[in-house]
Design an enzyme around this catalytic site. Sequence first.
Site, PDB file in Angstrom:
ATOM      1  CG  HIS A  82      -1.753   1.210   1.386  1.00  0.00           C
ATOM      2  ND1 HIS A  82      -1.954   1.851   2.597  1.00  0.00           N
ATOM      3  CD2 HIS A  82      -2.451   1.913   0.465  1.00  0.00           C
ATOM      4  CE1 HIS A  82      -2.749   2.886   2.415  1.00  0.00           C
ATOM      5  NE2 HIS A  82      -3.069   2.947   1.129  1.00  0.00           N
TER       6      HIS A  82
HETATM    7 CA    CA Z   1       0.449  -0.383  -4.312  1.00  0.00          CA
END
Ligand code: CA
Length: 392
Positions: free
Chosen positions: A182
């Site tokens: 992320h």
């Molecule tokens: Ca990513």
Amino acid sequence: QIEKNGIGRPKGYNVSWHSNPDIEKHHFGHAHPMKPWRLTLAKGLIMSYGMHAAMDTFVSRQATREELEDFHSDEYLDYLKTAKVAAPIDDIPVDFNLGGSDCPIFEGLFNYCSMYAGASIDAARKLCNNESDIAINWSGGLHHAKKAEASGFCYVNDIVLAILQLLRKHPRVLYIDIDVHHGDGVEEAFWSTDRVMTLSIHKYDGLNFFPGTGDLDRTGPDSEENPGAHHAVNVPLADGIDDEQYVWLFKTIVGMCVERFQPTAIVLQCGADSLAGDRLGRFNVQVQGHGSCVSYCKSLNIPLLLVGGGGYTPRNVARAWAHETSIAIGCDATLDPIIPMHTPYRQHFRYDTIFPTLEQILAGENRPNRNPDKKIREIIASVTEQLRFVNC
Ligand code: CA
Ligand code: ZLM
Ligand code: ZN
């Protein structure tokens, strides 16, 4: 041989390549997964195809203290500059999350950080003054770094610094992150603005996988009064997603974001740890699928900054970034997939091709696809609903 303004590259279409061999020489320490040397491998492949002749190549410089302060705190930069090399003690980081085994303090750390940041800042400026249509910094893309904290192999957030440069000229910047992790540092930095939309596709299990954030419903600040509301797009996936699903998902979601948000510049973080066979990653994306994401962004005809990121199986990182460089300059269709005989470190490229098969990459390892099509369609439905609230 590929020439500047050669086949497939329209006259006046400029690609700039920002790199510095100094960056590649740094070592995170024995057995650390992040190997700046993978950049040497990528560069060797790019140059053995002659692609450097089709780009404006720049040896990047260190970012200045002032430039780094655009995002990072004084105290953190002071510490980063003076921190002394020390063996990690039981995986415990000390101040500013530095010195653990993820973010060790190594010889030349500050030099390393200011160099990869300088390259991203220079690349962004090339886009701002229209000297480049696509600018590339494979040594950048270190998306976890925070204002006053190192995180996940990232110390200085070159992406945030580059976007801040772009915002001087561009009203709206779309940030896209195909690293398997992320893009939390970039998301956090622009959490409260409607001038940057962040989109990260990543593995998410709500549990152990680093950094543990990026759930589908994390779309921006809760308050509708906050301009950043709805401007964070998160696409959480499970292990084993394949090219077909990934590329379809990428094109669908990016297409919708571009339509709603109308970005005037795009930053694409091309973390290569989303590739099959990565030492830390969990996906089954191939060099072709990863590259299709770059092709799609290029086809939008919006100034584009390409940065690197993760990628822990060096030969596959080099394959992906060489292929993506060829896409940027427009010679991908004519590139011989057989790796040239004279490529330095050619012995690293088993199977002699930029596009090994999934069977070759996984070498008997089995990574079943845990992403049912139904789940992918639900993600698209949820993002569609979110984007209804985005107006520009
Ligand atoms: Ca990513
Ligand atoms: N331990 N050595 C992605 C950043 C991922 C945090 C669990 C460290 C490793 C990993 C380091 C040699 C990007 C976590 C892990 C072991 C706390 C992560 C040193 C192996 C080693 O062998 C290793 C002694 C090391 C680190 C594995 N760390 C795997 N995953 C993540 C950070 C960065 O790709 O997104 C962008 C460049 N860290 O899971 C722990 C919780 C530290
Ligand atoms: Zn990563």
